[in-house]
Design an enzyme around this catalytic site. Structure first.
Site, short mmCIF file in Angstrom:
data_model
loop_
_atom_site.label_atom_id
_atom_site.label_comp_id
_atom_site.label_asym_id
_atom_site.label_seq_id
_atom_site.Cartn_x
_atom_site.Cartn_y
_atom_site.Cartn_z
N HIS A 34 1.01 -1.38 -0.42
CA HIS A 34 0.19 0.61 0.23
C HIS A 34 0.82 1.50 0.13
CE1 HIS A 34 -3.38 2.42 0.57
NE2 HIS A 34 -2.86 3.21 1.40
N ASP A 70 0.89 5.44 0.18
CA ASP A 70 0.44 6.27 -0.60
C ASP A 70 0.79 7.52 -1.73
OD1 ASP A 70 -1.57 5.76 1.56
OD2 ASP A 70 -0.64 6.38 3.10
N ASP A 118 -7.34 1.57 1.94
CA ASP A 118 -7.35 3.29 3.02
C ASP A 118 -7.96 4.23 3.54
OD1 ASP A 118 -5.54 3.87 5.52
OD2 ASP A 118 -4.62 5.37 4.10
#
Length: 803
Positions: free
Chosen positions: A63, A65, A175
């Site tokens: 993951h 960002d 998320d």
């Protein structure tokens, strides 16, 4: 009495085997004695899992960002490092598979590190590298507008199709800070079958009751969905994580499968050899769930087959956390809102100029600008939860986007307006006609009625346009908003509206992310003005407090029961929350808040913990509140956070107070968040129903444009039902010259409408979001260059019109 926690015999067997293994190790010759230690463990590690063991699909993942505590440019390097790592692991472990869920990151990789990108494409052909998620980035889905969400799917899926030959079928958003209720329909219209997130496990009040379920949106569309019970999107495949998945899985009475995303995120490189080895060790081991590394699609196919009658969750997936992201970093949110509406205008007028005058359509420019806006909708940029570096760059980018889009709009309008001859043409990009100008068309400038103006009445000021009479007292507060048509007062007795209120804002942990319910315990009403005076057709109010200054102009336009409040703020507070309150004399059990392609109803009461947890909610251009036969709406040009409270008065009436969250001042991760000058607009529409709220919301965000010229411009398309809103008009992306129209039912009811084209119409085809014919769509018969449509509540329809 002594209570003991029962311990599985399996635990004792493993501990005994470990003891024997340790005895077999010579610490001065570990390499030479390791085989003997492994032999001591062989028996217990060879015992297979029980037939009823939980099944876990392990999905390699990182993951990353797209921006957060680092700028966008650093993400390019994070992606390169991660993809380099996982493709190397694929060489060593042919069974290893890895998903990557943001097309933008792969586009960066293609541009900046083509040799690493080539490795990803190579591994995609072997089925190991799996483009997934269907979106351009993993966006915020509370604040992002409806058409932007449609384009997230368009650009994400199209990139995967063109670059990897893959038709993605899942929406992967582990998320993001809550999920609007229009998403199930948007997913289906993009060809998406499955939805995954982990974030709902972060709820601070109520535990979400399911891990596998059907999610039903506002139009009735259902999408099969899963929340990994491991409660993380960065699992290391430890025994503890696997055990947590089994223990936490809430649907175990009827289902037996869950998913674990594993790998280090945010530039940590994704999965490691140790994680892959743990997954292999747990493939079939007594006492553990059965673990298999496989793609998300394999999990979802099996989970749906096993649990086709999974429970249904209806409406938005409201995250009981991170509510402050609806307000933090106002400039970023304004940049997005204005970019979305400018893109709408640019496509509309460029398409109209192309069809009417053969003007070139700016395909490349619009494609690039859309991708820029979509990028900045990432779930730590648009919510305002990134470092100052990210938001400073975002402001600069939005300014450039606005400059380019205004240029495209100006070029198209000049072509459409015709010779100037000293006259002016007024263009209306809103989906409803106004003041003699048709929706999506233009008419010669007319004499525009001036705002009502204000007169002095004792120590107050009165604005009256024949529909609404507003009284502003010497403090600059609205003490009356009288609906002359209905003969009733909008405000609760003894209350004041447009009351600016300042709260302390000290969230427990996540500054930019959170607003805690206890902020309401302390409040300062800003009632002392520096100046209240007649000005510019209305009333000017100036207030100073702390190190900040607010200047407001209150005006009452002609012909509509609406008070406009144009607000300029020089904001220098720290850890404060600024709200604007409107106490209304209305007994309403719910509010209606605009979301993408429709609205959601939320209770005004706090009967349950689920209701009470929604003490700060999202609304886009409007929030409507009403009782049978009468209502009011607050519309805005850049505000998303709202709260609603209700109180029963001694006279038996109910005061329902609606407040807009205007500004915050968190210190982390940007110590200078929101400091400086801002301008925003909001309005109170009195006597409004949902139709009025929808119309006024669009009008505030899409002001008319006046251009030198003399030509009347007929709309390229029109719909004859007030509930049917045309959201986008553009030329088809395949450059065929077809006109693409996206529309939706906006009031929450059935609608029969005729869509009429302002050009000779050969055929009409219903398509998905990617402008591909929907095989299940019925035939649309063209008659007199129009087509009859029947829409269910909140239905979105994309039509391809062949000229």
């Amino acid at each position: 009495m002594e209570f003991r926690i029962p311990v599985s015999p399996r635990r004792w067997q493993i501990l005994s085997a470990i003891e024997h293994a340790l005895d077999a190790i010579d610490l001065q010759d570990v390499g030479g004695t390791a085989a003997a230690a492994r032999a001591a463990l062989t028996g217990v590690l060879a015992a297979p899992a029980h037939a009823s063991a939980h099944r876990i699909s392990a999905v390699g993942h990182a993951h990353i960002d797209t921006a957060w505590l680092w700028p966008l440019r650093e993400t390019v390097r994070k992606v390169a490092r991660t993809v380099s790592n996982v493709t190397q692991l694929m060489d060593e472990h042919p069974e290893f598979q890895f998903v990557m869920s943001q097309a933008q990151q792969l586009a960066w990789l293609k541009e900046h590190r083509p040799e690493v990108y080539a490795r990803a494409q190579e591994k995609a052909k072997t089925g190991q590298f799996l483009p997934t998620g269907s979106l351009w980035v993993e966006p915020d889905t509370n604040i992002t507008g409806g058409e932007s969400l449609a384009r997230q799917f368009v650009h994400g899926k199209r990139f995967y199709l063109e670059e990897f030959g893959v038709e993605t079928e899942e929406m992967w958003l582990p998320d993001t800070f809550g999920y609007n209720a229009a998403l199930p329909q948007l997913m289906k219209l993009a060809g998406v079958k499955w939805f995954l997130t982990q974030k709902m496990s972060w709820n601070t009040t109520n535990k979400f009751p399911h891990h596998t379920f059907w999610w039903e949106g506002i139009d009735g569309t259902r999408i099969f969905s899963h929340f990994p019970p491991v409660d993380t999107y960065n699992s290391d495949m430890s025994g503890a994580d696997v055990a947590r998945s089994v223990r936490n899985f809430q649907d175990k009475a009827a289902a037996n499968r869950s998913l674990i995303p594993f790998g280090y995120g945010d530039g940590g490189g994704g999965p490691t050899r140790e994680m892959i080895a743990r997954a292999a060790r747990l493939a079939d081991l007594e006492g553990s769930a059965k673990v298999v590394v496989e793609p998300p699609a394999a999990f979802f196919e099996q989970a749906r087959s096993e649990y086709a009658d999974a429970p249904v969750w209806v409406g938005e997936l409201y995250l009981e956390f991170h509510r402050g992201t609806l307000t933090s970093q106002l400039a970023t949110k304004q940049g997005n809102r204005r970019s979305e509406h400018l893109l709408r205008e640019a496509e509309l007028w460029a398409a109209t100029a192309a069809v009417r005058h053969g003007a070139p359509y700016p395909y490349e420019e619009l494609d690039r600008l859309w991708k820029t806006v979509l990028l900045h909708q990432f779930h730590d940029i648009l919510p305002g939860s990134s470092i100052g570096w990210v938001h400073r760059e975002a402001e600069e980018t939005y300014a450039e986007v606005a400059r380019e889009l205004n240029g495209l709009v100006g070029t198209a309008l000049t072509a459409l307006a015709g010779p100037a001859s000293g006259s002016t043409v007024v263009f209306n990009a809103a989906p409803h006609a106004r003041d003699g100008v048709p929706a999506f068309g233009a008419a010669p400038a007319r004499e525009t009625p001036a705002p009502a103006g204000a007169v002095v009445a004792g120590d107050s000021f009165v604005l009256d346009n024949g529909l609404l009479r507003v009284t502003v007292d010497a403090r600059g507060l609205i003490t009356s908003a009288y609906d002359l048509s209905a003969g009733r007062e909008a405000l609760a007795p003894g209350s004041t509206a447009n009351l600016l209120q300042l709260h302390q804002d000290f969230p427990n942990e996540w500054d930019a992310w959170d607003i805690e319910a206890f902020y309401r315990n302390t409040v300062r009403d800003l009632t002392e003005p520096d100046e209240v005076a007649l000005a510019e057709g209305g009333v000017r109010v100036v207030r100073t407090f702390g190190a900040s200054r607010i200047e407001q102009l209150l005006t009452l336009p002609a012909g509509v029961a609406r008070i406009d409040i144009d607000t300029k703020v020089d904001w220098h507070e720290r850890e404060k929350l600024l709200k604007a309150a409107f106490p209304l004399d209305v007994r309403a059990e719910y509010t209606s808040a605009e979301v993408p392609y429709g609205h959601v109803n939320r209770p005004t009461h706090t009967n349950t913990s689920w209701d009470a947890a929604k003490f700060e909610v999202c609304a886009h251009r409007f929030l409507h509140i009403g009782e049978r036969g009468w209502g009011a709406a607050l519309v805005n040009d850049s505000t998303y956070g709202h709260d609603v409270t209700r109180d029963v008065r001694e006279d038996g009436g109910t005061t329902t107070t609606v407040r807009l969250s205007l500004l915050r001042a968190p210190r982390f991760p940007d110590p200078e968040a929101d400091q400086g000058s801002h301008r925003l607009r909001y309005s109170l529409v009195v006597g409004a129903d949902i139709a009025d709220a929808v119309r006024e919301g669009y009008r505030l965000n899409l002001p008319e444009r006046s251009v030198a010229g003399s030509a009347e411009v007929a709309p390229l398309v029109t719909a004859d039902h007030p509930a049917v809103v045309i959201e986008a008009v553009k030329l088809a992306d395949d450059r065929s010259g077809d006109v693409v129209v996206r529309l939706y039912e906006s009031h929450g009811g059935r609608a029969e409408a005729v869509l009429t084209a302002g050009f000779p119409l050969a055929a009409v085809e219903e398509t998905d979001l990617l402008e591909r014919r929907l095989p299940e769509a019925g035939e649309h018969v063209v008659a007199d260059d129009g087509v009859r449509l029947t829409l269910r509540p909140f239905q979105i329809l994309t039509l391809r019109l062949s000229r």
